[in-house]
Each structure stands twice: as structure tokens, then as C-alpha cells.
Design an enzyme around this catalytic site. Sequence first.
Site, PDB file in Angstrom:
ATOM      1  CG  HIS A   1      -5.795  -5.842   0.006  1.00  0.00           C
ATOM      2  ND1 HIS A   1      -6.940  -5.861   0.761  1.00  0.00           N
ATOM      3  CD2 HIS A   1      -6.045  -6.580  -1.104  1.00  0.00           C
ATOM      4  CE1 HIS A   1      -7.855  -6.584   0.119  1.00  0.00           C
ATOM      5  NE2 HIS A   1      -7.344  -7.029  -1.019  1.00  0.00           N
TER       6      HIS A   1
ATOM      7  CG  ASN B   1      -3.450  -2.523   6.946  1.00  0.00           C
ATOM      8  OD1 ASN B   1      -3.342  -2.002   5.835  1.00  0.00           O
ATOM      9  ND2 ASN B   1      -4.428  -3.347   7.252  1.00  0.00           N
TER      10      ASN B   1
ATOM     11  CB  THR C   1      -7.073  -6.052   9.772  1.00  0.00           C
ATOM     12  OG1 THR C   1      -7.594  -7.179   9.066  1.00  0.00           O
ATOM     13  CG2 THR C   1      -7.385  -4.792   8.996  1.00  0.00           C
TER      14      THR C   1
ATOM     15  CG  PHE D   1     -13.295   1.410   7.619  1.00  0.00           C
ATOM     16  CD1 PHE D   1     -12.813   0.845   6.441  1.00  0.00           C
ATOM     17  CD2 PHE D   1     -13.957   0.588   8.518  1.00  0.00           C
ATOM     18  CE1 PHE D   1     -12.999  -0.494   6.155  1.00  0.00           C
ATOM     19  CE2 PHE D   1     -14.148  -0.759   8.249  1.00  0.00           C
ATOM     20  CZ  PHE D   1     -13.659  -1.305   7.056  1.00  0.00           C
TER      21      PHE D   1
ATOM     22  CE  LYS E   1      -3.915  -2.105   2.482  1.00  0.00           C
ATOM     23  NZ  LYS E   1      -4.844  -1.891   3.627  1.00  0.00           N
TER      24      LYS E   1
ATOM     25  NE  ARG F   1      -7.220 -13.256   4.913  1.00  0.00           N
ATOM     26  CZ  ARG F   1      -7.586 -11.983   4.889  1.00  0.00           C
ATOM     27  NH1 ARG F   1      -7.263 -11.203   3.869  1.00  0.00           N
ATOM     28  NH2 ARG F   1      -8.270 -11.459   5.885  1.00  0.00           N
TER      29      ARG F   1
ATOM     30  NE  ARG G   1      -2.325  -6.016   7.073  1.00  0.00           N
ATOM     31  CZ  ARG G   1      -3.433  -6.627   6.676  1.00  0.00           C
ATOM     32  NH1 ARG G   1      -3.894  -7.672   7.356  1.00  0.00           N
ATOM     33  NH2 ARG G   1      -4.082  -6.209   5.610  1.00  0.00           N
TER      34      ARG G   1
HETATM   35  P1  CMP Z   1      -7.415  -4.350   3.822  1.00  0.00           P
HETATM   36  O1  CMP Z   1      -6.985  -5.757   4.016  1.00  0.00           O
HETATM   37  O2  CMP Z   1      -6.792  -3.603   2.704  1.00  0.00           O
HETATM   38  O3  CMP Z   1      -9.007  -4.292   3.644  1.00  0.00           O
HETATM   39  C1  CMP Z   1      -9.756  -3.153   3.972  1.00  0.00           C
HETATM   40  C2  CMP Z   1      -8.990  -2.164   4.788  1.00  0.00           C
HETATM   41  O4  CMP Z   1      -9.757  -1.265   5.529  1.00  0.00           O
HETATM   42  C3  CMP Z   1      -8.153  -2.879   5.828  1.00  0.00           C
HETATM   43  O5  CMP Z   1      -7.096  -3.557   5.181  1.00  0.00           O
HETATM   44  C4  CMP Z   1      -7.765  -1.731   6.744  1.00  0.00           C
HETATM   45  O6  CMP Z   1      -6.555  -1.103   6.343  1.00  0.00           O
HETATM   46  C5  CMP Z   1      -8.906  -0.738   6.551  1.00  0.00           C
HETATM   47  N1  CMP Z   1      -9.679  -0.525   7.786  1.00  0.00           N
HETATM   48  C6  CMP Z   1      -9.812   0.637   8.431  1.00  0.00           C
HETATM   49  N2  CMP Z   1     -10.586   0.497   9.518  1.00  0.00           N
HETATM   50  C7  CMP Z   1     -10.951  -0.796   9.576  1.00  0.00           C
HETATM   51  C8  CMP Z   1     -11.753  -1.564  10.479  1.00  0.00           C
HETATM   52  N3  CMP Z   1     -12.343  -1.019  11.550  1.00  0.00           N
HETATM   53  N4  CMP Z   1     -11.911  -2.887  10.228  1.00  0.00           N
HETATM   54  C9  CMP Z   1     -11.334  -3.458   9.125  1.00  0.00           C
HETATM   55  N5  CMP Z   1     -10.574  -2.768   8.254  1.00  0.00           N
HETATM   56  C10 CMP Z   1     -10.374  -1.455   8.464  1.00  0.00           C
END
Ligand code: CMP
Length: 140
Positions: A117, A114, A93, A59, A11, A87, A104
Site C-alpha cells: 500500500h 497486492n 492496484t 470490499f 502487506k 505509486r 505488484r
Molecule cells: P490499497 O492501495 O491498500 O488500498 C485499498 C485496497 O483495497 C487496495 O489496495 C486493494 O488491495 C483493495 N481492494 C479490493 N478490491 C478493490 C477494488 N475493487 N478497487 C480498489 N481496491 C480494492
Amino acid sequence: MKRERTLSMIKPDAVQKNIIGRVIVKLEEAGLKVVAAKMVRLSKKEGQQFYAIHKERPFYNDLVDFISSGPLMALILEGEDAIAKNREVMGATNPKEAAAGTIRAEFGDSIDKNVVHGSDAPETAAIEIPFFFNEDEIFE
Ligand code: CMP
């Protein structure tokens, strides 16, 4: 075990921090092979499309702003159980909850910033891979 492909994004926060290489080392050490790669900057519209699955989440707007805020590196990773393996090496996450040694945990700043993805299921990978790549951009 099944041979799979999964979509990974390094990212904008990670590109900005100049850690693309360190992230790829972690992916490779986990047994994943890069079979396609490109650096792109998503438009806001493309960010909305990529994360459409989250459009009802609170978000969503911040997520779209962030993912389109600068260049990212999209990768296709291939390997045995590549989706789960990716994963696992990414970690939870929220970097604060991610297991030690995961990408991460090591490089993430927050749940938004983070670093990576990864597709969460074969059905998602089947949508996310062609979002970034044509067949002739994928190498065995
Ligand atoms: P990603 O795996 O890219 O998928 C969606 C993204 O939303 C996640 O990583 C996070 O970076 C972002 N995000 C922000 N807030 C939240 C949340 N409360 N729960 C899950 N994902 C979140």
C-alpha cells in the site's frame, strides 16, 4: 521536484511469502529511502480506522479482515516526489493490470493480495504516517 515522505505498508500476504527484502530492494532501486520501519499486526479496529476512507466500498470488510490477518511492515519512504515515485514502482492496484517490473506485477496475486500500500496524496500521507509512527521513530 519536492522532497516528500510517504507511508508504505508491506502487506500481510508479502510478509507471509517472505518477500519483505525483495520489496524493499525495489523501493530502494526506485530512489526511495527507508527513514522508518516497524513490523506490526493491526487489530480489526485499527484496520477499520486505517481504511476508513473505503468504508462505503463493497470490499471494505474483506479488506479490514485481510490487513489485520497477520503482521505487516510499515515504512516511511523519503525522496524527491516520493508519493508519485512509490505509486509508480508499486504498479496498478490490480496486479493483472500492473506494468511489467512493478512490485505488484512481480509479486501480487490478486487485487486483495497486492503486496503493498502507498499513500495516494500528501494529505493522505499526513494522516497515514502518524497512524504508525511517532516523530522520534523517524530517522534522516
Ligand atoms: P490499497 O492501495 O491498500 O488500498 C485499498 C485496497 O483495497 C487496495 O489496495 C486493494 O488491495 C483493495 N481492494 C479490493 N478490491 C478493490 C477494488 N475493487 N478497487 C480498489 N481496491 C480494492
